[in-house]
Design a protein around this motif. Structure first.
Motif, PDB file in Angstrom:
ATOM      1  N   GLY A   1      -7.574   2.133   6.751  1.00  0.00           N
ATOM      2  CA  GLY A   1      -6.751   3.132   7.346  1.00  0.00           C
ATOM      3  C   GLY A   1      -5.283   2.718   7.341  1.00  0.00           C
ATOM      4  N   VAL A   2      -4.539   3.398   8.167  1.00  0.00           N
ATOM      5  CA  VAL A   2      -3.088   3.206   8.244  1.00  0.00           C
ATOM      6  C   VAL A   2      -2.730   1.779   8.648  1.00  0.00           C
ATOM      7  CG1 VAL A   2      -1.006   3.943   9.440  1.00  0.00           C
ATOM      8  CG2 VAL A   2      -2.688   5.634   8.737  1.00  0.00           C
ATOM      9  N   VAL A   3      -3.409   1.248   9.653  1.00  0.00           N
ATOM     10  CA  VAL A   3      -3.097  -0.104  10.121  1.00  0.00           C
ATOM     11  C   VAL A   3      -3.351  -1.119   9.019  1.00  0.00           C
ATOM     12  CG1 VAL A   3      -3.740  -1.912  11.758  1.00  0.00           C
ATOM     13  CG2 VAL A   3      -3.513   0.451  12.530  1.00  0.00           C
ATOM     14  N   ARG A   4      -4.457  -0.994   8.336  1.00  0.00           N
ATOM     15  CA  ARG A   4      -4.799  -1.931   7.266  1.00  0.00           C
ATOM     16  C   ARG A   4      -3.750  -1.901   6.157  1.00  0.00           C
ATOM     17  NH1 ARG A   4      -8.761  -4.992   6.046  1.00  0.00           N
ATOM     18  NH2 ARG A   4      -9.360  -5.503   3.920  1.00  0.00           N
ATOM     19  N   ARG A   5      -3.331  -0.692   5.740  1.00  0.00           N
ATOM     20  CA  ARG A   5      -2.314  -0.579   4.684  1.00  0.00           C
ATOM     21  C   ARG A   5      -0.967  -1.132   5.153  1.00  0.00           C
ATOM     22  NH1 ARG A   5      -4.494   4.525   4.211  1.00  0.00           N
ATOM     23  NH2 ARG A   5      -2.631   5.465   5.116  1.00  0.00           N
ATOM     24  N   ARG A   6      -0.594  -0.816   6.373  1.00  0.00           N
ATOM     25  CA  ARG A   6       0.717  -1.237   6.887  1.00  0.00           C
ATOM     26  C   ARG A   6       0.811  -2.759   7.030  1.00  0.00           C
ATOM     27  NH1 ARG A   6       5.293   0.378   9.685  1.00  0.00           N
ATOM     28  NH2 ARG A   6       5.855  -1.002  11.384  1.00  0.00           N
ATOM     29  N   HIS A   7      -0.281  -3.409   7.377  1.00  0.00           N
ATOM     30  CA  HIS A   7      -0.270  -4.849   7.627  1.00  0.00           C
ATOM     31  C   HIS A   7      -0.995  -5.639   6.547  1.00  0.00           C
ATOM     32  CE1 HIS A   7       1.593  -4.161  11.461  1.00  0.00           C
ATOM     33  NE2 HIS A   7       0.701  -3.227  11.697  1.00  0.00           N
ATOM     34  N   ALA A   8      -1.180  -5.034   5.380  1.00  0.00           N
ATOM     35  CA  ALA A   8      -1.772  -5.706   4.216  1.00  0.00           C
ATOM     36  C   ALA A   8      -3.102  -6.383   4.549  1.00  0.00           C
ATOM     37  CB  ALA A   8      -0.776  -6.707   3.630  1.00  0.00           C
ATOM     38  N   GLY A   9      -3.855  -5.816   5.449  1.00  0.00           N
ATOM     39  CA  GLY A   9      -5.148  -6.377   5.817  1.00  0.00           C
ATOM     40  C   GLY A   9      -5.066  -7.549   6.774  1.00  0.00           C
ATOM     41  N   LEU A  10      -3.870  -7.900   7.223  1.00  0.00           N
ATOM     42  CA  LEU A  10      -3.690  -9.021   8.143  1.00  0.00           C
ATOM     43  C   LEU A  10      -3.553  -8.464   9.558  1.00  0.00           C
ATOM     44  CD1 LEU A  10      -1.103 -10.971   5.995  1.00  0.00           C
ATOM     45  CD2 LEU A  10      -3.558 -11.397   6.139  1.00  0.00           C
ATOM     46  N   ALA A  11      -4.643  -7.962  10.099  1.00  0.00           N
ATOM     47  CA  ALA A  11      -4.587  -7.280  11.393  1.00  0.00           C
ATOM     48  C   ALA A  11      -4.732  -8.216  12.582  1.00  0.00           C
ATOM     49  CB  ALA A  11      -5.673  -6.198  11.451  1.00  0.00           C
ATOM     50  N   HIS A  12      -5.090  -9.452  12.359  1.00  0.00           N
ATOM     51  CA  HIS A  12      -5.284 -10.382  13.468  1.00  0.00           C
ATOM     52  C   HIS A  12      -4.063 -11.282  13.584  1.00  0.00           C
ATOM     53  CE1 HIS A  12      -7.102 -13.222  16.201  1.00  0.00           C
ATOM     54  NE2 HIS A  12      -8.197 -12.485  16.240  1.00  0.00           N
TER      55      HIS A  12
END
Length: 180
Positions: free
Chosen positions: A1-12
Motif C-alpha cells: 500500500g501507500v506506506v510500503r511505497r512511501r517508505h520503500a518497505g522499511l516500515a519498522h
C-alpha cells in the motif's frame, strides 16, 4: 500500500528498547541503513580531523529539534548559576514556526527582535513594476530573480545592539534564521 511505497518497505524503526543503536531483528533493512549511516558519519568526522571519535550515531532531527538540542548543549556548557540566569534567546525572526518551537522546547524564552525591510534595494514587486514599464509590460520572473533584489528582511542591528546594551545578563544567545 501507500506506506510500503512511501517508505520503500522499511516500515519498522531502528533500535531496541533502551538502545537506539541496537540492531532490530525485525527490521534488517532499517538496521542496515542505520549502521551504514553511522559508519559514513564517523568517516566524515575523521576526514574532518576529529579522530578521537570511536562511534557516531545519526538520529533524525528536523529544524526545531536540532535547534532545541543545540540550545540545551549551549546552556549546559555554562556554569550552573549562569545557566539558571540565561533564559532568553534573542530571535531575529522570520515567519518560521520551527525555530520558535525549538526555543520553547528547550525551556527558554524567545524575545523577538523585529526585522526590517531593505528599502534601499527595493522589493521584487517594486522591481517587477520597473521592469514592466521599461519592457512595455513584459517581464519574466527570472529577470527579477537575477537582479538580486527581493523582499528581503534584515536583522534590525540597531535594535539588537540596543537590547544587548540594555541587559545581556539574561541572554543565552542570539538566534538568526534565513528563509528557505
Amino acid at each position: 500500500g501507500v506506506v510500503r511505497r512511501r517508505h520503500a518497505g522499511l516500515a519498522h524503526g531502528v533500535g531496541r528498547s533502551g538502545d537506539i543503536a541496537a540492531v532490530q531483528p525485525k527490521a534488517a533493512g532499517s538496521s542496515l541503513l542505520a549502521k551504514l549511516s553511522n559508519a559514513l558519519a564517523l568517516d566524515a568526522l575523521k576526514e574532518a580531523g576529529l579522530t578521537e571519535f570511536a562511534d557516531a550515531l545519526v538520529l533524525p532531527c528536523a529544524t526545531g529539534l536540532s535547534l532545541s538540542l543545540s540550545l540545551l548543549a549551549l546552556r549546559q556548557a555554562l556554569p550552573p548559576d549562569e545557566a539558571k540566569r540565561r533564559t532568553k534567546v534573542l530571535w531575529c525572526r522570520i515567519d518560521q514556526k520551527s525555530c520558535f518551537k525549538g526555543i520553547l522546547l528547550a525551556g527558554l524564552e524567545a524575545e523577538v527582535i523585529q526585522t526590517t525591510r531593505d528599502r534601499a534595494r527595493g522589493s521584487a514587486p517594486d522591481h517587477a513594476r520597473a521592469l514592466r514599464k521599461k519592457n512595455k509590460g513584459a517581464v519574466a520572473p527570472i529577470e527579477v530573480a537575477a537582479t538580486g533584489l527581493g523582499d528581503e528582511l534584515l536583522t534590525d542591528l540597531p535594535s539588537l545592539k540596543a537590547r544587548l546594551a540594555d541587559d545581556a545578563s539574561t541572554v543565552l544567545c542570539v538566534l538568526t534564521t534565513t528563509s528557505c
